[in-house]
Structure formats: structure tokens, C-alpha cells
Enzyme design. Structure first.
Site, PDB file in Angstrom:
ATOM      1  N   ASP D  20      17.709  26.995  56.671  1.00 19.36           N
ATOM      2  CA  ASP D  20      18.097  28.035  55.714  1.00 19.36           C
ATOM      3  C   ASP D  20      17.063  28.152  54.602  1.00 19.36           C
ATOM      4  OD1 ASP D  20      21.319  28.818  56.073  1.00 19.36           O
ATOM      5  OD2 ASP D  20      20.738  26.870  56.873  1.00 19.36           O
ATOM      6  N   ARG D 100      26.896  18.535  44.472  1.00 17.81           N
ATOM      7  CA  ARG D 100      26.690  19.920  44.013  1.00 17.81           C
ATOM      8  C   ARG D 100      26.700  19.991  42.491  1.00 17.81           C
ATOM      9  NH1 ARG D 100      24.385  21.094  48.488  1.00 17.81           N
ATOM     10  NH2 ARG D 100      25.789  21.437  50.231  1.00 17.81           N
ATOM     11  N   ASP D 129      31.052  25.258  49.403  1.00 15.49           N
ATOM     12  CA  ASP D 129      29.833  25.078  48.621  1.00 15.49           C
ATOM     13  C   ASP D 129      29.426  26.347  47.892  1.00 15.49           C
ATOM     14  OD1 ASP D 129      29.381  22.414  48.883  1.00 15.49           O
ATOM     15  OD2 ASP D 129      28.322  22.615  50.775  1.00 15.49           O
ATOM     16  N   SER D 185      26.824  19.961  61.355  1.00 14.99           N
ATOM     17  CA  SER D 185      25.927  19.954  60.216  1.00 14.99           C
ATOM     18  C   SER D 185      26.336  18.861  59.242  1.00 14.99           C
ATOM     19  CB  SER D 185      25.926  21.326  59.531  1.00 14.99           C
ATOM     20  OG  SER D 185      27.062  21.435  58.712  1.00 14.99           O
TER      21      SER D 185
END
Lengths: 413, 413, 413, 413
Positions: D20, D100, D129, D185
């Protein structure tokens, strides 16, 4: 969902009969959408003739227009809300949302058998009502779409606000009922009025800016107090001032009248957290709910012990929020309502209160077989069922943990 | 603890100066216990001359008798209670228990350096106060005993109730202040009055049976509304009607006067769950607390978002109970007070309300830099900071879970 | 209640058959109290022959001695506890208290028709069990007294502890079963074992000091993992490893055996807050409850949405405490159980887990029609029922309140 | 926000360095957006060389590419989460969201002084997220936009999924690190790994499908138990196995290693409620957090009384959700953290546990000055600080309410 997706299809539109209803019904019809309007009869105190709305909606292009009688359902849900004391953020009795739940459920039932793609409504894209229409429909009919013109960029481009809608209606000769600009907007039903927007958006506008429709302000209340007696059996009001109730709808009509003339539940101000996460300001008129809710609360006071009160308080707060947010029919709310229903079974008794210029005060609670108030135990006098010397052991045991905590350095004072 | 265990020792007796104080001080002294009395000056509105209590206690046999000035401490704790909106079971502002916390803490501090074995008090063996005296002492001085004559079988055998005490005092020539039988008993301090027992024990006695001492009943309130403006900075009231406050004690004195004359916070009826697990009935006068608490609540309305409100509500309920039960200084209460203190830091603003015959109504909240109420976002009008079309995505995402639940058979309506 | 108050009267004594039972039965009989003993058959794994207890109790002076079969009732209550995940302070499955509730209720039912003044038990004056016996009896038969010799000063004077009781039994020739001193005491029933007191009172005694009776410690577990499949229908286990269950009692017997051999639920250590407010230390063996509770928890994971989970969690915590404290039959617990029962109705599905040396790990949940887990919606891949672009509106709306809070000075990081 | 709105402007892109990151950085640059990438060094166990990411990002078109060292900040936040036991829906230690929060805060601080319009990230439009990036940015920098390509219709049209991105990167010669398709993932940082999506989306894929990277599965754990001792002072770990800690980062590195080799905290399965309201399935590896959290929990067990536990539990649940949803820096979370911080101040003590194949078991808690566990009070033996006869009064008073409830028809059994 976008208006173009709906071309050639049928939508069930929840029509209150106002400016939005006329505009949207006509605009959708013009865009090739088949519109059937449904108008809930919720005993709106500001609406003399609900049936005429259907006529006007047909004139605006609706292929069919129905009135759905839902007063009794609303009254019943109002009493369920009272069982749970399901207010939102303190004083608000959730009357608007009670109406939305009853409306969507009633319309979907009424529409059973008709083919349509989406439920549509005229709520704006900022408020709580759009969320309620969406969620309640999603919960009850997950196969249906929900179409909100006020969230459709195409509609929004055409209609920036009231002015454009009025112009549109006038230019198309639509039968507007009352096109003059209100100082604020009002949602109305049997259980109460919700005023917001317009001049009420300024926090410098006091609550008494609103001209009450369900009664008078406290200062204009009757000169003398009035007593009201409600008899509850297993949570359900069965008598008012000693007279058996004809219906729950008539109960609220009478309570609105009585409480309203004493300024009870009139012009309640709130700044509340909307579902979408911003604050908004409302002014509420809910005289009957306030009076009945207060009386029921006095019964709960004598019935709930501390443990039961913990469960009740949790469920009450939880349900107040679920109601506000449109989740009354969800699993969580069902579970909480089961708990509340158990407490309501013990709520038998006759409650008398006195009304005077905004005040509801306790006169008495009698004939309450499940009341835990026992004068003999409550009494400070020696004797009776309570051995004072037992308290020595009690306080010593209760205090033991406190002493341990203190010796272990837990205390700050 | 029993009176015989105390022979030759010293106890610190919390003396209000009434019948119990005279009787117990004399009886203990007669039994060979050295009694030092401590009388808290809490700004009791029913007590003109606190100092004279010390004189009378000495006359009853106390070897020493002190008055402990605690008004400011009580006012400060009252404001902390308002920060937490720490009421008990709904309307009760916990004013009696606020007084007990301040009294026990103040007396223990005053008594520092003196040798004594136990704290003693005249609370009965049925009520909450005995538990509060016990727990607060256990938390602050775990090494001390607590002696409650009303739980001592020897005292109980001698004194069945008021009559025997009066007889005892008269026969021993003790300086009783006001020996006539009251229709109910009253606990008083700057923050309010707690009436209970006696004729109030019957739930057929209405709340207005109590003759108010801190104001008038709503029906006797002033004929015209009065506006009151309080300025808070970080939770603390700093101005009243635009005038800087001399002290927090004087703030409550003024607020009691203002609210009292409008019948605000006067004769509040409750049936409550006592710590010992039975119901009791109280009637409360707390005009200043009610007014200040309401004003502060209006500020919280604009400051607390939904998440912060969840924490606040939990801590508020929790602290209301801890206060009631005598656990304000415990670890749990400390933790909850830390959370509340964080919210209070944002409570800056100027609140104006209007008082009229028992009603407190919103006029305005201004100069509140942390207010989340933003007219632009709240507005139902298009434009501003809120993109209506965003709500389409929002409601669709929010509704997704609802649709899944519905297809999975979760819904009942 | 004191032994002298009971002279000539009848008490129903809850007899486990141990040292206390023998001593108390004989001592009471000797003091002129008519003792009928009731022994609950709860499937105690440490008790081969419950019936012989009755014989021994008669030999100790009981005028009658009954065994009350209560295994099925206990199994049913165990499953109700699993529905609520009603643990106490984290890991404890409340197995002792589940037994107490079933015992008191069962004995009172068995004793119906017999005349007796009080229920009596051998629990000490420090623990939770004395409170449970008291409260459960008070709730179910408020007219009965509760007599606890270990709180009777007369009994306490005679019997300081175990040694004096053994001496008393030996000198009176009472049929003690196993008079040797245990290293700790154990309460046992079908659902689990509760070990406490004795050497376990030191926090330097590790949990593995206890020699497990319902299985092995993890380190001694089977060398290979074993899969277990439980099928639930509306919350009730109906099949184990594909075989329909003969009874709920046999379910627990099988689960105890399977989980026990893998060290699951064996020697669980806890320091807990006793009802009386002090900490105590326990070591628990609850293999079947742990396995079944874990499996049921996996089903709840797929069934409860966030809102329902909020209600569930509240009721779960609340019921865990009510169970621990003896209030399972109270109004508050009834209300919470109604809420839990609603969630249990959706708990249909087949759960497979794998056991290995103390671990229970997820293998699969299938055939769960009310599961909210929908692979299509859960998927991170584009397409399916979730429009990624909707999330833009969603996050913008959700974030709006956050941005307002930030601009109003609410944030600290 | 749409890519066209950003033309000619600068965005701060949070780059993990994967597929990404490469795709988005290049695509945005190609569309005329100035991209600066920021890569958080969170001690990702699956990332040998964080610095090389910056090089690759520049090769993809970033005008600047920075690595922000944030290991210590993450370790500190991890310990704060442990203070609150801030798990989500039971077992999940929130490790992804902890990362995060630290990442967004760290990047915004690092970017101070640079001019940019929006923070951008590569999170999809379905998950948590994206919400966390949005909310945390909104809270910390309400003036900034947030740009999520995976919610931008233009990006979504170009890139349906992985395949198109790989093709794009290959055709543009971008330096992909590891372009092969993973079976699921993984989000990684010092505190743990979060595996989801791909084959894990099927609930028929067992948790052990995941090949652990931070240790071994329980069955592959060391053959012999290992003891671990952690010393906490006021909540903060200061020694591991008697050795003072060099840093909190190194503490987690060591704990991950120790717990990992015993299969503790490895492959924890969960089906959880995502913020967006659908269920998702995750498998977690959090060995160090699990071990440290368990040890801290044992300390809390001896320190928190029931009242303090009520506050703690509320705040713990609340903070677990705030953390999960990206609201750790919000007012509500601040308030709850203040409460938790008060409890942490008492969490001083040395905890020893034993690890064995997935199990963490209690060995001892010592040197805990605030421990409420007092052998003398806990003891069932007579004597000590507990007068058994007091319990008679205690249980009678406690039972009084129960008897009243029973006589008033409250009880169902």
C-alpha cells in the site's frame, strides 16, 4: 441511495404534511419515482385534521396516500418508556423518538403486501431523526432501502433550504398548509412537543421564547394547587383520580391537560449530545409524561431496594440512549426491557401528587403491597423489628475493611 | 465497645448540644469516663450560638468542651459534591453526610495531640449516621475505637427513648436547651436541613408538613421571577451576580437566601434506601445546593460529550453513594474524584437562571470557552461545517450492523 | 439467636457430615434442642456415600436425618450461571455459592410441612457462607430464624477451634468420619471444589500446593490435545461430541472428567473480596464449568453486538456478585436474569474447542443461525455488502465531534 | 477529501513500507500531490530494517521520507494500558491501536513546522484503523484533513485490491519488499501482532493456522516451567527477575522472549465488534503484554477493595473501548485515566508467576505495602482481629432488608 436509483420504483414516504412533504413528494414524482405517502396519526396536538394531509399529498403527486392510526401504540410505548424512566441525558422524555419508533413500525406494517423499494423521509442530514428512520427501518426490514432526499447531493443542489422549497411549491401550485416561516421547528405527538432550530439555536434565546401549545408556563399556572391520583397495577396506570381509564390514549390526553394547566413539563430546556456527535439545543413540552413519570418514580422509590435499583438505573440509562438513537427494537434493548418489565410487575400502588406552577410534590403512596417502606423498621425509636445492639456488630464488621485500608496507606483526606 | 471498657479513659464526643449530647455526656462522666466534647460549627441555620453549647457541655460533665470552626471546609466539600453532582438516589444532595465527613475529619484534626481511646457520638443504632461516624473514623484513625451509646445494651436498657432522657436531664439539673418534643428531628448545617423521624415516618404525612427554616414553600415564593448569575472558573464559583465572592461560605449563605425565598430546594421528599438496608423517609431543605447544582449542571451540559458523560455519570452515581455511606475518603472515591476533577477543569462559564416558585429555568450560558455547543454545527440549515451528504455514508455504515442483526433473527418489535 | 432461645424447639441443620456437623448436632441435642439434619446430595466428588451421613447424624443425636437429592438442580443452576458468565472478580465460577443456593432452597422445600423455628448451619463467623445461609433463608423463608453456632458466644466459649471439637466428639463417642487435620478445608460439589483456610492462608503457599481431586495440574495433563464439541440450543447444552445428553448432571460429570484430565480449570488461585469486607485467598477446581463456560463464551462472541454486550456485561458482573453474596433470588437478580435469558435465546450453535494442558483454544463455531459474523461484511476486500466510500462520510461525521472538542481545548496527549 | 482536492498540496503519509505504501506514495505523487512519508519505528518484530523503508519511499516518489523513533513511547503507553487492564471485549490487549495512537501522535509532533494539508494513511475503508487515524488526527490536529485513498472513489476505481497494486508497482518499477501474497495480513509492533483478513476470515480456520512470530504455540512450549518475578513501584515495573530495568522497551523485549517461549499470549483468537458495527475475527500474539498484564492483575487483586474495584472495572472497560476506537486522548479517557492513575499509585509489590505451555500461574505476591490481604483477618480461626460474635449482628442487619423484601412479595426462586 440516490434519486436516479429509484426511477420507476416505488417508495413509501413518511409524510408529516408540511413543506418538506409537499416538496419531496412532488419532486420525486416528477423524477419518475412512484410515491405512496403514509401519515401517522399520533394525536399531534398541533394538527387538527390529519386526514386532510392525505388529500394534499395526492395533490402533490402521491399515487396513494394513507393515514395510519397509531395513537394507542404511541400511548403504550410511552408507558413502557415510563416503566424504564427512559429519559435522555437527564430531563428529556424522548417523545420525538417514541413517535419515530411507532411511526416506522406502524407504516411498515401498514405497507405490508405493497411492493416498494425504499422507505423515504424528510429528515435533514444533521439531526437524530434521519438516524432513527434509518436504524428502525434497518432493524425491522433489512431488505428495504432508506432514501433521505436531504442527504442526496442532487436534492441538496436544488434545495438549499426553506426559501427554495417554498418557491418550488408555489411555482408548482402545491397545496402548502402554512408556508410562513416559523421561528423554530416543532415535532409533535400525543406525548409531547420537541422544539428546535431557528431562533432556538442561539443559547441567548431563553426557553420561554417558545410559546407553549400543551399548557402554560409555570408563571401562568393555576393559582391553586391541584391533586392528582394515579392508580398503577403491575406498572400500568388503571385509574385517574379514582376513575377507571377508558384507554391509554385518553389517559395522556387528560394528563396533558391537567399538567399543562399547571406548567408542569412545559418548556424544558436542554443542550444534548446528538447521535451524530455534536451538541444541539431543544425545548420540550411533555406535561403528561412528566406527571405520569414523576408519579411512577415515587412508586419505584418504595419498591426498589439498592440492588434492584442498580439494575434499574443501568437499564434506564441504557434504554434512554437506545430510544434516542433508534435502537429500541435491538437485542440489547430487548434484554434491558425484560429486566425493566420484572420491576414493573411490582409497581402496584396509588400515588397522589400535587401540582402547582411547575412543581409536582409528593402527597402519598398507598395500597402498594410490594412497598419496602415499613414504618416499624424505618423508625428511629427503639423496639420494633430492629435490634439496635445488632448494629454494633454490623458497624464493626463493615468498618473492618475500612480499618485495614487505612492501616495499609489507602486513605487521603 | 461497651461503657465499662471505657472506664478511666477519655472519649472525644461529637456534641450537637441537644438532648442526646447532655444525657450522654453526663451519663458517661458519671460512669467514670473522661468526656471531651467537640462541637462542629457548620453554620447550622437553626443554631444561633454554637459557642454556648460548649458551656452547657461542661455543665453536663465534660472535662473540656471545644467548638471547631468548620464552615469553610463544609462549603468547600459542598462544591466538590456539586462538581460530582453527587446526589443520592435522585434528588438528595447528601447534605447531612457532607456535614458528617467534615465534622469527623475536623474533630480528629482538632483532637490531634490529645490522648483519647474512642470517638463517641449520639447517633442511633438504626440510621445512616452511626455508620458514617464509624466508617469515617475507621478510615481516618483506624487505631481509634468508636463508641455509640445507642448500640450499647447498658445504655439502651436505661434509656428507651426521649422521655427517659428528658427525665434524666431534669432530675440531674442538666442545662437542656429545648426539651420540648419536636414533631420530627432535624440535622442542620450551612448546606441544608435533613428532617426525618417522628410524624414524618408516616407516608401519609405530606412533605409540606415540615415548616421550612431555610426559605418558603413554592406556593409562598416571591411573586416575581428573579435572575441569578453565577460565574464558574474551572469548576469553582467565583462571582455571584457579577460580584466577586468573599468566601465560599458566604456564597452558600447568599444562595440559601435567594433560592429559599423562591421555594427552590425546599421540602424535597424522598423515600430512600438506608445503608442498613431498610427504607426511610426524609424531607430536605437545600436551597443553595439545589440552585448552585442546577447552574453547574447547565454548564456540564455544554461541556461533556457523550463519552465524557459516561464517565461522569458513573463517577457521579458512585460518589453519591460513597458520600451517603461515609466512604468519601476511601480509595474508590479518591479515584472517582480524580476523574471528576478533570471534568471540572473545563467547567468555566457564566450561567444565568431564573427562579420562580420552586422552578429554576435556563436563561443563558456564556463565556464558556470549552463549550461544545457550536451554533454552526448544531444548525439544521445546509452549509456550515457539516456536509449533509456525508450523513448518507454515516447512516449506511451505522445501519449495517442493524441490518445484519435483523437478518440473523435478533429483532423483536 | 442464641442456643438458649432454642431450647425445646426444632432446628433444621444443614449437615455436611464433617466434624462441625457431628459436634453441633450433638451439642444442640444435649442442650435440649430438637435437631433434624438435612444433607444435600450435590454430587460431591469427595464424598462416596452421602447416605451414610444421615446414619451418623442420627448417632450424633439428630431426631431425624434426611438426604436431599439436589444434583440436577445444581446442574441447572450451573448452566444458568454460565448463561450469565456469572463469575466473581474475574476467574471464580462461584461454585460454592451455587451449591449454597441449591442447598438452602432444596432443604427448605424438603422441610415443608415440618415445624421448625430456625435453619442452622456450621459456617464460621468470618466467611461468606454464613452470609449466604442467612440471606438465602431470609429471602425464601423470612419467618424463620437462622442459628449459627459459630456466632453464638456460648458455643464459641466451648469450642475455640478444631482441637476442642475433635476432643468433644471423641469423648462423646461420636462417629467422626475423618478426624485428621486437613492442610486446608474444601467445599465440594458437582460443579467444583473450593479450597481455602489452613496453609492456603499464606500467600507464600503457591496454588499448586493443593492436590487436585477433579483432575490434574496442567503440567500433568494428557500429552496430546483433545477436541470437545458442545451443541447449544437456545443456551442449553444438548449434545456433547455429537451425542445427545442424558441429563445435565451427566454433562457436568463428563465435562469434569474431560477437562480435568487436561488440567483445565484446576487450581485456580484468587485473592478475593469477601462479603464481610476483608480479602481472602482461595484455590478452585472447576474443570467442567471452565470448559463449558469458555465454549459458551465463544458463542456469545459471535452473537452479541456492542449494545447487547453492554447489557450483558453489566448483568454478568451484577449477577456474579449477587451469586457470591447470596442474593440470587432477590429482585435485582431476577431482573438481571430476565435480561440474560433474552440473550441466551440466541445462543444456538455448535462450538468446538481443543484442550491441552490448561489451555482451551478455539477450533470452530458452526450452525449458529444468530451469529453476526458474516464473512462478506467482515472481509477487508472491496465489494460485498460494504461500500468503502461510505466510510468517508462515516468517519467524517464521527470525527466532527472530535474536531469540535479539540478546538474547544478538551484534548490532552 | 478527494485526491483532486490535494493537487499541489503536501500530505504527510504514514508509511509502513508495504505494498500500500509504495502504491499510494507513487500514485499520489503522480497526481501532483507532494508526499512526505513518515514511518514509525515501533520495534516491529517482523521488520529488520525500518530505515530502509525511507529509502524505498523516496524511490516511490516521496519528496521526503522520515523514520520516527517511537519505541519508548509505545512501551510507556503499553504500561498505561496495563495499569487500566484496558483490553477490548475480553482478551484483546489493543496492541494495534496502542501503536496507532503512538504513531499518529509521534508523526504529528515530528511534522511540526512543516506545512501540510492532510495526514494520509493506507488503511482500508472497512476496518478500525481508518477510524483510529481519523479520530486521533481530529483530536490532536483538528485543523488538518485526513486523506484515506481506500475511501476515495477515484483510487478505488483504479485499485480493486492487491493484484492491481502489485501490477501497478511492477509496471512502475517500484521497490516492493515482499510482493508475494500473504495468507493473512499482520500489523506488528513491540507490544504484539494482530493477524486478520485472508484465510483467517473463515471461522473454520483455527487459531493455530497462524504461524507465530513472537514465540511458539503452547504445545511447543518449553518442557519445564519457568518463574518470572516483576517488581512494580507505584504501578511501574522497575525490576525483572531482580535486575533493574534498563528501559521499558527492553522490558517488553525480554518479556516477549520469555513469555513467547512458553506459548503465553500466543495465537489468541477473537471475534470482535469492530467500530463500524460488524464482527471481525482476529488472531493475536501479545506475549509480553499478557505476562505483564497478568502479573499486574495479581497485584491489583490484593490492593483493590470492592468499592475501588467498581471504579476500576468501569474505567478499565471504558478505556479498553476508547483505546480500540481511537479516543484515548479524549476528555472521557483523560478522566478515566486519572482514576486509574490513583489506583496505580498503590500498586507496589513483587509478583512471581510461573509460566508453562500457555499457563501463567500464581506463585507469590510480596513486599506489597498497600496489600489488603491480612492473614490474621482472613483466617477462619477464632481470635485475631475479627470477633465472630459481631457477625451475628452483621448478618442480622444485612438480612433485615432481605426479610422485608420477602414479606413484600419480591422473591422468586
Amino acid at each position: 441511495v440516490n434519486v436516479n436509483d429509484l426511477k420507476g420504483q416505488t417508495v413509501a414516504f413518511c409524510a408529516s404534511g408540511g413543506l418538506d412533504s409537499c416538496t419531496i413528494t412532488h419532486w420525486l414524482s416528477n423524477r419518475g419515482v412512484n410515491v405512496i405517502t403514509f401519515t401517522a396519526d399520533l394525536g399531534q396536538p398541533d394538527e387538527v385534521d390529519v386526514d386532510s394531509i392525505a388529500t394534499r399529498m395526492r395533490a402533490c403527486g402521491a399515487t396513494d396516500a394513507l393515514v395510519v392510526p397509531l395513537r394507542d401504540q404511541l400511548a403504550d410505548l410511552g408507558i413502557e418508556a415510563i416503566h424504564a424512566q427512559a429519559r435522555y441525558e437527564g430531563p428529556y422524555w424522548n417523545v420525538c423518538s417514541l413517535g419515530r419508533h411507532v411511526t416506522v413500525k406502524g407504516i411498515l406494517r401498514e405497507a405490508t403486501g405493497r411492493e416498494f423499494t425504499a422507505l423515504s423521509h424528510g429528515a435533514t442530514g444533521r439531526g437524530n431523526d434521519q438516524v432513527r428512520f434509518q436504524i428502525i427501518t434497518n432493524l425491522l426490514r433489512p431488505d428495504l432501502g432508506v432514501y433521505a432526499p436531504w442527504r442526496d447531493p442532487e436534492f441538496l443542489t436544488t434545495f438549499g433550504g426553506r426559501e427554495q422549497m417554498i418557491e418550488y411549491c408555489v411555482s408548482h401550485g402545491l397545496p402548502l398548509k402554512d408556508p410562513k416561516r416559523a421561528k423554530y421547528s416543532t415535532d409533535a405527538n400525543l406525548l409531547g412537543l420537541t422544539h428546535e432550530a431557528g431562533e432556538l439555536e442561539s443559547l441567548s434565546t431563553p426557553a420561554h421564547f417558545v410559546e407553549p401549545q400543551m399548557g402554560v408556563r409555570p408563571i401562568a399556572g393555576q393559582a391553586f394547587p391541584e391533586r392528582v391520583t394515579v392508580r398503577f397495577v403491575e406498572g400500568w396506570p388503571v385509574e385517574l383520580n379514582g376513575v377507571a381509564l377508558a384507554s391509554r390514549t385518553s389517559l395522556f390526553e387528560q394528563l396533558n391537560c391537567i399538567a399543562g394547566r399547571h406548567g408542569v413539563g412545559i418548556n424544558i430546556h436542554m443542550v444534548e449530545n446528538r447521535f451524530v456527535g455534536v451538541k444541539s439545543r431543544g425545548v420540550y413540552e411533555t406535561p403528561g409524561m412528566e406527571l405520569l413519570g414523576h408519579a411512577y418514580g415515587l412508586l419505584l422509590q418504595v419498591v426498589l431496594d439498592r440492588r434492584a435499583r442498580d439494575v434499574f438505573e443501568f437499564c434506564s440509562n441504557f434504554l434512554g440512549r437506545q430510544l434516542y438513537e433508534g435502537f429500541w427494537y435491538s437485542l440489547g434493548a430487548q434484554a434491558a426491557r425484560e429486566a425493566i418489565a420484572r420491576t414493573a410487575q411490582l409497581a402496584t400502588g396509588t400515588v397522589t401528587v400535587e401540582l402547582y406552577r411547575g412543581n409536582v410534590s409528593f402527597i402519598e403512596v398507598v395500597d402498594a403491597p410490594h412497598s419496602l417502606y415499613v414504618e416499624e423498621y424505618s423508625s428511629m425509636e427503639a423496639g420494633g423489628g430492629f435490634n439496635h445492639a445488632d448494629s454494633e456488630g454490623f458497624t464493626r464488621v463493615v468498618g473492618l475493611g475500612a480499618r485495614v485500608a487505612a492501616t495499609r496507606g489507602h486513605i487521603r483526606a
